[in-house]
Design a protein around this motif. Structure first.
Motif, PDB file in Angstrom:
ATOM      1  N   LYS A  80     -19.672  26.219   5.737  1.00  0.00           N
ATOM      2  CA  LYS A  80     -20.475  26.181   6.971  1.00  0.00           C
ATOM      3  C   LYS A  80     -20.350  27.405   7.321  1.00  0.00           C
ATOM      4  O   LYS A  80     -21.861  27.994   7.817  1.00  0.00           O
ATOM      5  N   GLU A 104     -14.005  15.931   4.837  1.00  0.00           N
ATOM      6  CA  GLU A 104     -14.547  16.370   5.861  1.00  0.00           C
ATOM      7  C   GLU A 104     -14.435  18.018   5.854  1.00  0.00           C
ATOM      8  O   GLU A 104     -15.311  18.677   6.134  1.00  0.00           O
ATOM      9  N   LYS A 162      -9.566  11.524   4.260  1.00  0.00           N
ATOM     10  CA  LYS A 162     -10.523  11.505   5.273  1.00  0.00           C
ATOM     11  C   LYS A 162     -10.806  13.088   5.707  1.00  0.00           C
ATOM     12  O   LYS A 162     -11.795  13.579   5.612  1.00  0.00           O
ATOM     13  N   GLU A 163      -9.866  13.661   6.030  1.00  0.00           N
ATOM     14  CA  GLU A 163      -9.498  15.237   6.363  1.00  0.00           C
ATOM     15  C   GLU A 163      -9.936  15.938   5.325  1.00  0.00           C
ATOM     16  O   GLU A 163     -10.914  16.988   5.610  1.00  0.00           O
ATOM     17  N   GLN A 169     -16.891  19.085   2.961  1.00  0.00           N
ATOM     18  CA  GLN A 169     -18.188  19.080   3.670  1.00  0.00           C
ATOM     19  C   GLN A 169     -18.648  20.032   4.450  1.00  0.00           C
ATOM     20  O   GLN A 169     -19.619  20.809   4.674  1.00  0.00           O
ATOM     21  N   THR A 170     -17.668  20.593   5.037  1.00  0.00           N
ATOM     22  CA  THR A 170     -17.947  21.873   6.139  1.00  0.00           C
ATOM     23  C   THR A 170     -17.204  23.014   5.667  1.00  0.00           C
ATOM     24  O   THR A 170     -17.276  23.939   6.364  1.00  0.00           O
TER      25      THR A 170
END
Length: 193
Positions: free
Chosen positions: A88, A81, A77-78, A84-85
């Protein structure tokens, strides 16, 4: 302890000593009986002992497996995430450059002088390069460098104009870039033969 005399006391007689020893012995026997209370001792067979040990080990194994499974899920999960970022901060830092391009396009609608537009575009390009440099991007210098397959991609070979350019890059068709010292785009070059 028993024979010690206190001041102003009479010495103990043999009968007193015998009576006191009998009392001490009786107290010791009572203490021993209180400490050793007969408890029913259950003897387990070898098979039952092994079954208990097996149950304990199974429990430990299941708990460890569950902990590891939770760890795998959490790290996955980390990682998702993070992916995905990950870009950014780069995208956020490039937004002002995008705004500058919008302003430059509006300026070209009413501009009559080409040099002012050229200067504006050069300013936006320099701003973009400085942002990317801060993020770890570097241009490769390839022109007249020795051809290296680790950083260059040869498009073609041509006869070298001079002898010192043999095996070296004669022309660069597309710049190469490194990000934090790792090649992210190979330079497309023309090599002298």
């Amino acid at each position: 302890m028993f024979n010690k005399k206190k001041k102003n006391e009479e010495p103990m007689t043999d009968e007193d000593l015998a009576a006191q020893e009998a009392m001490n012995q009786e107290t010791n026997e009572n203490n021993v009986e209180e400490n050793i209370a007969p408890e029913p001792v259950i003897e387990l067979s070898v098979e039952e002992k092994l079954q208990q040990e097996n149950g304990v080990l199974n429990d430990k194994y299941l708990r460890l497996f569950a902990e590891f499974d939770n760890y795998k899920r959490r790290t996955q999960k980390e990682r998702i995430e993070l992916l995905q970022t990950a870009g950014k901060d780069v995208v956020v830092s490039l937004l002002p450059v995008l705004d500058d391009f919008d302003r430059a396009l509006k300026a070209t609608e009413t501009a009559t002088e080409v040099t002012a537009i050229r200067e504006g575009i050069m300013l936006v390009q320099n701003k973009l390069k400085s942002i990317l440099t801060q993020k770890g991007l570097k241009e490769m210098e390839s022109l007249h460098a020795t051809f290296d397959t680790d950083i260059h991609e040869a498009i073609t070979k041509i006869p070298a104009p001079t002898d010192d350019l043999k095996g070296k890059v004669v022309d660069e068709l597309e710049k190469g870039y490194t990000l934090n010292d790792k090649v992210i785009r190979f330079a497309k070059v023309v090599v002298g033969a």
